[in-house]
Design a protein around this motif. Structure first.
Motif, mmCIF file in Angstrom:
data_model
loop_
_atom_site.group_PDB
_atom_site.id
_atom_site.type_symbol
_atom_site.label_atom_id
_atom_site.label_comp_id
_atom_site.label_asym_id
_atom_site.label_seq_id
_atom_site.Cartn_x
_atom_site.Cartn_y
_atom_site.Cartn_z
ATOM 1 N N VAL A 257 0.685 -2.725 -1.695
ATOM 2 C CA VAL A 257 0.196 -3.051 -3.030
ATOM 3 C C VAL A 257 1.236 -2.539 -4.017
ATOM 4 O O VAL A 257 1.621 -1.365 -3.965
ATOM 5 C CB VAL A 257 -1.174 -2.413 -3.320
ATOM 6 N N ALA A 258 1.705 -3.416 -4.900
ATOM 7 C CA ALA A 258 2.774 -3.021 -5.817
ATOM 8 C C ALA A 258 2.551 -3.656 -7.179
ATOM 9 O O ALA A 258 1.889 -4.685 -7.306
ATOM 10 C CB ALA A 258 4.141 -3.435 -5.262
ATOM 11 N N GLY A 259 3.124 -3.015 -8.211
ATOM 12 C CA GLY A 259 3.011 -3.611 -9.531
ATOM 13 C C GLY A 259 2.958 -2.604 -10.660
ATOM 14 O O GLY A 259 3.624 -1.566 -10.637
ATOM 15 N N ASP A 260 2.104 -2.917 -11.628
ATOM 16 C CA ASP A 260 2.058 -2.203 -12.901
ATOM 17 C C ASP A 260 0.932 -1.174 -12.933
ATOM 18 O O ASP A 260 0.466 -0.693 -11.896
ATOM 19 C CB ASP A 260 1.943 -3.202 -14.044
ATOM 20 N N LEU B 146 0.935 2.115 -1.592
ATOM 21 C CA LEU B 146 0.963 1.736 -3.000
ATOM 22 C C LEU B 146 2.303 2.133 -3.619
ATOM 23 O O LEU B 146 2.729 3.284 -3.510
ATOM 24 C CB LEU B 146 -0.166 2.432 -3.757
ATOM 25 N N VAL B 147 2.975 1.169 -4.259
ATOM 26 C CA VAL B 147 4.202 1.426 -5.010
ATOM 27 C C VAL B 147 4.014 0.782 -6.378
ATOM 28 O O VAL B 147 4.065 -0.439 -6.511
ATOM 29 C CB VAL B 147 5.447 0.836 -4.312
ATOM 30 N N ALA B 148 3.755 1.585 -7.391
ATOM 31 C CA ALA B 148 3.435 1.025 -8.707
ATOM 32 C C ALA B 148 3.781 2.033 -9.791
ATOM 33 O O ALA B 148 3.835 3.236 -9.546
ATOM 34 C CB ALA B 148 1.952 0.668 -8.779
ATOM 35 N N ARG B 149 3.965 1.482 -11.005
ATOM 36 C CA ARG B 149 4.288 2.338 -12.150
ATOM 37 C C ARG B 149 3.764 1.696 -13.431
ATOM 38 O O ARG B 149 3.923 0.492 -13.641
ATOM 39 C CB ARG B 149 5.797 2.533 -12.265
ATOM 40 N N SER B 150 3.166 2.506 -14.257
ATOM 41 C CA SER B 150 2.676 2.013 -15.545
ATOM 42 C C SER B 150 3.820 1.419 -16.354
ATOM 43 O O SER B 150 4.919 1.984 -16.406
ATOM 44 C CB SER B 150 2.036 3.150 -16.347
ATOM 45 N N GLY B 151 3.542 0.288 -16.990
ATOM 46 C CA GLY B 151 4.524 -0.342 -17.853
ATOM 47 C C GLY B 151 5.483 -1.281 -17.160
ATOM 48 O O GLY B 151 6.300 -1.925 -17.826
ATOM 49 N N ALA B 152 5.408 -1.393 -15.828
ATOM 50 C CA ALA B 152 6.375 -2.205 -15.094
ATOM 51 C C ALA B 152 6.147 -3.697 -15.324
ATOM 52 O O ALA B 152 5.022 -4.192 -15.221
ATOM 53 C CB ALA B 152 6.309 -1.900 -13.602
ATOM 54 N N THR B 153 7.212 -4.408 -15.647
ATOM 55 C CA THR B 153 7.182 -5.860 -15.640
ATOM 56 C C THR B 153 7.352 -6.348 -14.202
ATOM 57 O O THR B 153 7.552 -5.541 -13.283
ATOM 58 C CB THR B 153 8.316 -6.429 -16.502
ATOM 59 N N THR B 154 7.309 -7.654 -14.007
ATOM 60 C CA THR B 154 7.517 -8.188 -12.654
ATOM 61 C C THR B 154 8.922 -7.850 -12.161
ATOM 62 O O THR B 154 9.099 -7.425 -11.009
ATOM 63 C CB THR B 154 7.295 -9.705 -12.646
ATOM 64 N N GLU C 178 8.071 -1.716 4.370
ATOM 65 C CA GLU C 178 7.761 -2.669 5.438
ATOM 66 C C GLU C 178 6.278 -3.006 5.367
ATOM 67 O O GLU C 178 5.435 -2.127 5.220
ATOM 68 C CB GLU C 178 8.097 -2.073 6.807
ATOM 69 N N ALA C 179 5.959 -4.281 5.456
ATOM 70 C CA ALA C 179 4.555 -4.694 5.383
ATOM 71 C C ALA C 179 4.393 -6.087 5.971
ATOM 72 O O ALA C 179 5.358 -6.845 6.091
ATOM 73 C CB ALA C 179 4.063 -4.684 3.933
ATOM 74 N N ASP C 180 3.163 -6.402 6.345
ATOM 75 C CA ASP C 180 2.816 -7.757 6.793
ATOM 76 C C ASP C 180 2.370 -8.609 5.610
ATOM 77 O O ASP C 180 2.699 -9.785 5.517
ATOM 78 C CB ASP C 180 1.687 -7.696 7.841
ATOM 79 N N VAL C 181 1.585 -7.989 4.731
ATOM 80 C CA VAL C 181 1.062 -8.673 3.553
ATOM 81 C C VAL C 181 1.322 -7.785 2.341
ATOM 82 O O VAL C 181 1.139 -6.569 2.407
ATOM 83 C CB VAL C 181 -0.455 -8.953 3.685
ATOM 84 N N ALA C 182 1.744 -8.412 1.244
ATOM 85 C CA ALA C 182 1.937 -7.686 -0.013
ATOM 86 C C ALA C 182 1.033 -8.287 -1.080
ATOM 87 O O ALA C 182 0.918 -9.513 -1.180
ATOM 88 C CB ALA C 182 3.389 -7.758 -0.464
ATOM 89 N N VAL C 183 0.386 -7.430 -1.841
ATOM 90 C CA VAL C 183 -0.412 -7.849 -2.989
ATOM 91 C C VAL C 183 0.289 -7.315 -4.236
ATOM 92 O O VAL C 183 0.475 -6.103 -4.375
ATOM 93 C CB VAL C 183 -1.854 -7.316 -2.905
ATOM 94 N N ILE C 184 0.670 -8.229 -5.124
ATOM 95 C CA ILE C 184 1.418 -7.871 -6.323
ATOM 96 C C ILE C 184 0.516 -8.028 -7.543
ATOM 97 O O ILE C 184 -0.085 -9.082 -7.749
ATOM 98 C CB ILE C 184 2.670 -8.754 -6.494
ATOM 99 N N VAL C 185 0.433 -6.978 -8.326
ATOM 100 C CA VAL C 185 -0.354 -6.991 -9.567
ATOM 101 C C VAL C 185 0.614 -6.757 -10.712
ATOM 102 O O VAL C 185 1.058 -5.627 -10.957
ATOM 103 C CB VAL C 185 -1.450 -5.905 -9.540
ATOM 104 N N SER C 186 0.968 -7.824 -11.400
ATOM 105 C CA SER C 186 1.903 -7.712 -12.519
ATOM 106 C C SER C 186 1.698 -8.897 -13.448
ATOM 107 O O SER C 186 1.006 -9.853 -13.103
ATOM 108 C CB SER C 186 3.365 -7.678 -12.022
ATOM 109 N N GLY C 187 2.315 -8.812 -14.619
ATOM 110 C CA GLY C 187 2.254 -9.932 -15.543
ATOM 111 C C GLY C 187 1.848 -9.554 -16.949
ATOM 112 O O GLY C 187 2.344 -10.146 -17.915
ATOM 113 N N VAL C 188 0.940 -8.594 -17.085
ATOM 114 C CA VAL C 188 0.512 -8.210 -18.434
ATOM 115 C C VAL C 188 1.700 -7.668 -19.228
ATOM 116 O O VAL C 188 1.867 -7.985 -20.416
ATOM 117 C CB VAL C 188 -0.635 -7.182 -18.378
ATOM 118 N N ASN C 189 2.545 -6.878 -18.585
ATOM 119 C CA ASN C 189 3.700 -6.339 -19.313
ATOM 120 C C ASN C 189 4.747 -7.411 -19.590
ATOM 121 O O ASN C 189 5.519 -7.286 -20.545
ATOM 122 C CB ASN C 189 4.301 -5.161 -18.546
ATOM 123 N N ASP C 190 4.792 -8.463 -18.773
ATOM 124 C CA ASP C 190 5.634 -9.608 -19.108
ATOM 125 C C ASP C 190 5.159 -10.224 -20.428
ATOM 126 O O ASP C 190 5.968 -10.614 -21.272
ATOM 127 C CB ASP C 190 5.579 -10.662 -17.996
#
Length: 265
Positions: free
Chosen positions: A48-51, A86-94, A108-120
């Motif tokens: 899980v990665a993102g903002d 989990l690899v994430a940081r507040s304020g991160a854009t895509t 390394e992962a089989d499936v990644a879930v990306i949560v981003s876009g609001v900062n874009d």
């Protein structure tokens, strides 16, 4: 909203934006483990990665945020042993999310879930450039981290954020919907990427105290819906028929349905 209208409103929008930044409390990323395991069965590696929403801003602990509940729900839904990170940081854009992953050491992962876009949206990144950043991110995850499928969470309903006054709320919401449409159209062109197309209604009852980030009820709902989305992808990979319905409707977060995404009154 046309460019002409945005330019005409720009002095008011700038003033409102500055006012929101001054008055909105800056919530920290919650403490708690950023990796772990859940469930029993065959192993699945979940990233899980993102903002800030990926990081769980808005709740008191990672166990009440997104990543850990998502792993637990997915373990139950797919009957797997889910090893999550989990690899994430507040304020991160895509684009910054990709840089964050590249600096995170071995990923390394089989499936990644990306949560981003609001900062874009906040940083006024054009939707076309945001899609290019998503493409670069998906390609890196596939080629460097061994990810089989990348799931992009939808942008939240910014037009429903209580922290934003009108007309800033309407315009930011329109920008977010445009970014989300561009994301969905691009994801449909790839077999290894999907756009998790679900809707949430946000109000003060499901959001954090800042009126900008999810609260625990919204995180639970998002985690459950994302788990169902990933489980369906995994079943499609193995052509396994769906088992008995296991959908959840965690209390406190209202679900919306296709077509129920209009502007606020």
């Amino acid at each position: 909203m046309s460019l002409t209208a945005k330019l005409a409103l720009s002095p008011l929008l700038v003033a409102q934006g500055l006012h929101v930044r001054r008055r909105t409390p800056r919530l920290p990323e919650p403490p708690g483990p950023r990796e772990g395991s859940a469930g029993r069965g065959a192993a699945l590696k979940l990233l899980v990665a993102g903002d800030s929403s990926a990081a769980g801003v808005g709740v008191a602990h990672q166990s009440r945020a997104l990543a850990a509940p998502l792993a637990q729900y997915l373990a139950e839904e797919a009957r797997l042993r889910v090893h999550w990170r989990l690899v994430a940081r507040s304020g991160a854009t895509t684009a910054q999310t990709l840089a964050l992953l590249q600096q995170a050491g071995h990923v390394e992962a089989d499936v990644a879930v990306i949560v981003s876009g609001v900062n874009d949206v906040v940083e006024q990144v054009p939707s076309r450039r945001a899609v290019l950043a998503r493409e670069a991110l998906a390609n890196w995850l596939r080629n460097r981290a061994g990810v089989r499928h990348v799931v992009f969470a939808p942008l939240p309903p910014v037009h429903q954020f209580p922290a934003l006054p009108r007309p800033l709320r309407w315009i930011a919401g329109a920008d977010a919907r445009r970014h989300d449409r561009a994301l969905a159209e691009w994801a449909a062109t790839r077999g290894d990427v999907s756009h998790a197309d679900f809707g949430l209604r946000f109000n003060r009852g499901v959001m954090a105290e800042d009126g900008f980030h999810p609260g625990e009820p919204a995180y639970r709902q998002c985690a459950s819906l994302l788990a169902q989305h990933v489980a369906a992808l995994l079943r499609a990979e193995t052509h396994e028929p769906a088992g008995p319905p296991q959908g959840r409707n965690p209390p406190g977060a209202a679900r919306s349905y296709p077509g129920d995404r209009g502007e606020p009154r």
